[in-house]
Design a protein around this motif. Structure first.
Motif, mmCIF file in Angstrom:
data_model
loop_
_atom_site.group_PDB
_atom_site.id
_atom_site.type_symbol
_atom_site.label_atom_id
_atom_site.label_comp_id
_atom_site.label_asym_id
_atom_site.label_seq_id
_atom_site.Cartn_x
_atom_site.Cartn_y
_atom_site.Cartn_z
ATOM 1 N N ALA A 89 2.334 1.738 -3.399
ATOM 2 C CA ALA A 89 1.337 2.285 -4.330
ATOM 3 C C ALA A 89 1.157 3.778 -4.109
ATOM 4 O O ALA A 89 1.102 4.564 -5.070
ATOM 5 N N THR B 156 3.616 0.283 -18.430
ATOM 6 C CA THR B 156 2.549 1.207 -18.040
ATOM 7 C C THR B 156 2.125 2.092 -19.206
ATOM 8 O O THR B 156 0.951 2.480 -19.296
ATOM 9 N N VAL C 158 -5.031 3.924 -11.534
ATOM 10 C CA VAL C 158 -5.373 2.850 -10.598
ATOM 11 C C VAL C 158 -5.393 1.504 -11.310
ATOM 12 O O VAL C 158 -4.877 0.502 -10.793
ATOM 13 N N ASP C 159 -5.984 1.467 -12.494
ATOM 14 C CA ASP C 159 -6.004 0.219 -13.258
ATOM 15 C C ASP C 159 -4.596 -0.237 -13.610
ATOM 16 O O ASP C 159 -4.285 -1.434 -13.561
ATOM 17 N N ARG C 160 -3.738 0.724 -13.998
ATOM 18 C CA ARG C 160 -2.349 0.357 -14.331
ATOM 19 C C ARG C 160 -1.653 -0.236 -13.117
ATOM 20 O O ARG C 160 -0.856 -1.178 -13.252
ATOM 21 N N TRP C 161 -1.954 0.323 -11.952
ATOM 22 C CA TRP C 161 -1.313 -0.196 -10.751
ATOM 23 C C TRP C 161 -1.745 -1.630 -10.469
ATOM 24 O O TRP C 161 -0.908 -2.510 -10.255
ATOM 25 N N PHE C 162 -3.056 -1.905 -10.484
ATOM 26 C CA PHE C 162 -3.549 -3.225 -10.116
ATOM 27 C C PHE C 162 -3.334 -4.265 -11.200
ATOM 28 O O PHE C 162 -3.125 -5.446 -10.890
ATOM 29 N N ARG C 163 -3.380 -3.859 -12.467
ATOM 30 C CA ARG C 163 -3.292 -4.836 -13.547
ATOM 31 C C ARG C 163 -1.887 -5.024 -14.098
ATOM 32 O O ARG C 163 -1.601 -6.054 -14.709
ATOM 33 N N VAL D 139 0.836 -1.202 0.000
ATOM 34 C CA VAL D 139 0.000 0.000 0.000
ATOM 35 C C VAL D 139 0.871 1.252 0.000
ATOM 36 O O VAL D 139 0.604 2.224 -0.734
ATOM 37 N N LEU E 104 1.284 -4.134 -9.873
ATOM 38 C CA LEU E 104 1.179 -5.073 -8.746
ATOM 39 C C LEU E 104 1.580 -6.499 -9.123
ATOM 40 O O LEU E 104 2.389 -7.116 -8.415
ATOM 41 N N PRO E 105 1.052 -7.069 -10.217
ATOM 42 C CA PRO E 105 1.496 -8.427 -10.566
ATOM 43 C C PRO E 105 2.994 -8.503 -10.860
ATOM 44 O O PRO E 105 3.613 -9.545 -10.623
#
Length: 261
Positions: free
Chosen positions: A92, A162, A173-178, A89, A181-182
């Motif tokens: 991020a 990215t 936010v989508d770039r971070w999670f998709r 967190v 993060l992976p």
């Protein structure tokens, strides 16, 4: 790789351990009083604890061995789990906000070198002698290192990842999670496993300050009673338990976060 070749490391490792235990047992059973009093052989310290029904402590305060192991596991996994989530967190937040990076990065590098044991007096004053204290000590032992590692993993991520995600319509936010993060999870989890030993030692020390149960409390009880059999038994259980946890973390890294293995 053949099955025999895959089993070779385990076979040689188990053989070496069995050889050392056998040598220890032989020297302990045939050695002098000085040797057996300081380093009692496995048969001696196991039988000593077995006589009490594997309960550690005195009278009504005695705790079952299973409870001590479960308590230590809970404390170390809770502290490491909270630290892992908090590090992700924080990473991020810092990666999405330059202002947060400017404000928090110096603080991270100032607090990271402080050993978790140094936080014990403060934790006792704030939380008292409780599970929260032990969990807090583990958290402080790994959070800052994991956060710095998270930021390093983010910086290592190619910008093209990215950029392409953004061109396809993904927001921050989508770039971070998709994407981000992976990409960083396996590296951060690997460092979490590497720092498990530090977290393990931190929770054991925290348990020695007065908690009734836990593997660290076994060592402290043996010291207070001048009972070397109990001390050696506690050390053996700590070693075996730590090995099991390390193997468990390795399995998670291999089975769950497989894409970077």
């Amino acid at each position: 790789m053949t099955r025999a070749a895959s089993l070779a490391p385990a076979i040689f490792g188990a053989g070496t351990l069995a050889l050392l235990l056998g040598l220890w047992e032989y020297l302990g059973s045939g050695g002098g009083v000085a040797l057996t009093s300081v380093l009692p052989p496995p048969s001696r310290f196991i039988s000593s604890v077995a006589e009490s029904g594997f309960r550690i402590g005195l009278g009504s305060q005695a705790a079952p061995l299973a409870q001590s192991i479960a308590s230590t596991f809970f404390r170390v996994f809770a502290g490491m789990g909270i630290a892992f989530v908090a590090a992700i967190v924080t990473g991020a937040l810092l990666s999405l906000s330059k202002v947060a990076t400017w404000c928090l990065t110096p603080l991270l590098y100032v607090l990271a070198p402080i050993a978790p044991i140094a936080w014990i007096p403060t934790a006792i004053v704030v939380f008292g002698i409780s599970n929260v204290t032990a969990v807090f000590i583990v958290f402080m032992g790994v959070y800052f290192i994991l956060t710095i590692a998270t930021l390093a993993e983010i910086r290592r991520l190619p910008e093209e990842f990215t950029t392409i995600a953004g061109n396809l319509g993904a927001g921050p936010v989508d770039r971070w999670f998709r994407v981000v993060l992976p990409a960083i999870l396996p590296g951060v989890f690997t460092l979490l496993r590497t720092n498990f030993i530090a977290a393990w030692m931190a929770v054991l020390v925290a348990e020695m300050v007065g908690l009734r149960d836990g593997l660290g409390a076994i060592i402290m009880m043996g010291r207070n009673l001048f009972n070397n059999e109990l001390i050696m038994f506690g050390m053996a259980i700590i070693g075996v338990s730590g090995f099991i946890v390390d193997r468990l973390l390795a399995m998670i890294a291999t089975r769950v976060l497989w894409w970077r293995i």
